[in-house]
Design an enzyme around this catalytic site. Sequence first.
Site, short mmCIF file in Angstrom:
data_model
loop_
_atom_site.label_atom_id
_atom_site.label_comp_id
_atom_site.label_asym_id
_atom_site.label_seq_id
_atom_site.Cartn_x
_atom_site.Cartn_y
_atom_site.Cartn_z
N MET A 217 -10.56 65.32 -7.48
CA MET A 217 -9.59 65.35 -6.22
C MET A 217 -9.41 63.62 -6.52
SD MET A 217 -10.70 67.55 -3.53
CE MET A 217 -10.62 69.55 -3.36
N ARG B 1 -12.06 55.32 7.61
CA ARG B 1 -11.22 56.06 7.42
C ARG B 1 -11.23 57.19 9.00
NH1 ARG B 1 -7.70 57.27 3.44
NH2 ARG B 1 -6.89 60.20 3.85
N ASP C 211 -17.69 65.44 -2.13
CA ASP C 211 -18.85 64.85 -1.95
C ASP C 211 -20.58 65.14 -2.99
OD1 ASP C 211 -17.69 63.56 -0.28
OD2 ASP C 211 -18.11 64.69 1.21
N LYS D 71 -21.57 64.12 8.96
CA LYS D 71 -21.03 63.15 9.29
C LYS D 71 -19.29 63.43 9.16
CE LYS D 71 -19.23 59.01 6.53
NZ LYS D 71 -17.92 59.91 6.02
N ASN D 72 -19.16 64.13 8.51
CA ASN D 72 -17.84 64.73 8.24
C ASN D 72 -17.23 65.83 9.41
OD1 ASN D 72 -17.58 63.42 5.82
ND2 ASN D 72 -17.45 64.64 4.99
N ASP E 257 -14.08 54.86 1.40
CA ASP E 257 -14.87 54.61 0.60
C ASP E 257 -13.64 54.42 -0.76
OD1 ASP E 257 -17.75 55.31 0.51
OD2 ASP E 257 -16.99 57.77 0.59
#
Length: 434
Positions: A341, A97, A319, A22-23, A121
């Site tokens: 983070m 995002r 993640d 996905k990223n 998110d």
Amino acid sequence: MASFEVKGGAKLRGEIIPQGAKNEALQILCAVLLTPEKVTISNIPDIRDVNLLIDLLRSLGVKTERLSPDTYTFQADDIDLDFLDSERFVELGRAIRGSVMIVGPMLARFGKAKMPKPGGDKIGRRRLDTHFTGFEKLGASFEYSAEDNFYTVTSSGLKGAYMLLDEASVTGTANILMAAVLAEGTTTIYNAACEPYVQQLCRMLNRMGAKISGIGSNLLVIEGVEQLGGTEHRMLPDMIEIGSFIGLAAMTGSEITIKDCQIPELGLIPDTFQRLGIKMEFRGDDIFIPEQDHYEVDTYIDGSILNIADHTWPGLTPDLLSVALVVATQAKGTVLVHQKMFESRLFFVDKLIDMGAQIILCDPHRATVIGQNKQIPLRGIRMTSPDIRAGVALLIAALSAEGTSIIDNVEQIDRGYQNIDGRLNALGAQIRRM
């Protein structure tokens, strides 16, 4: 709003293939804006965030053709810049995002880009300063309207520059990188993110004609070129999904083979789960998780409590901390989970406590998990998925629990996991979408 009804306690068995990353997809798809020529991309995950980004590109004028379920061609030879002023652009841009990563390519190629404050998110502050500070160092002008939360950058010609990023932001690095490849002169990015996703983007851009060196390090040097051409690109398997399946197998005492994992690209992910006591075998490029009734947490050499923390690559990706935390609830031993983070990402632990987990939330960033060695199983409850990663962690908890759980707002899970209920049901899970 959709929900999952999950009947826990079943052991799963079989093979599962991870989706495309996905990223990585959110970066790679935006890069098609850098050239008027055709770009073919395969292993694209069929998930909500990616599909919304493809809709955004299509609305901008990018010609798209779906060649197979996971393969598309894109051609950005007739971009409609007026679309940036439309209400539909605001709607699509705010939905995800990842939409912020159209800014670098648009600025580089057309000298103009606009962006509404993007969604995503709700896991704490996720500032965009790194992106726009980098664009300014390349010579762009930046404006932010607090009234309507709109970012605008313009340039009459980007010029290469040296920059030291204030944080090793993955999306910030990717965005600046895509702007710099068409800038005049040489750009040096120090403290650049070096995740496999960024490496993949660099290699793709080089195949398109860019000149990027230092790939895989935190020092990238980009020699600007006048134009880029088309290419073909295949995305990596999703490392977050692979880690989620490892955790799922351990929690449910299942025997699962995760296929085609690109193991050299997983970094510390296998090591982290092995330190939690999970056994695994590497069979070529597959990861085999044997059925395991108990798993015991490792300690440090001096016997002190294991600390699992996120870090910039090659450290553990943030993640997967939600999944690691859930796995620790049924391990033998105690773990301190330190989410550095994002200050809201551990706020889902109240739901795990309601399920019977023994967790002390020390502060917004740290939680101490006292593992119960599967002696006291979690119990099914009704809960809501707050974000993508916490959502799948709660799904894993529900699959291991006694009784039935209801997970509401599973659209959050759908944003990052392709047909997760169907694929897990094929292994023997009992998940019903309501």
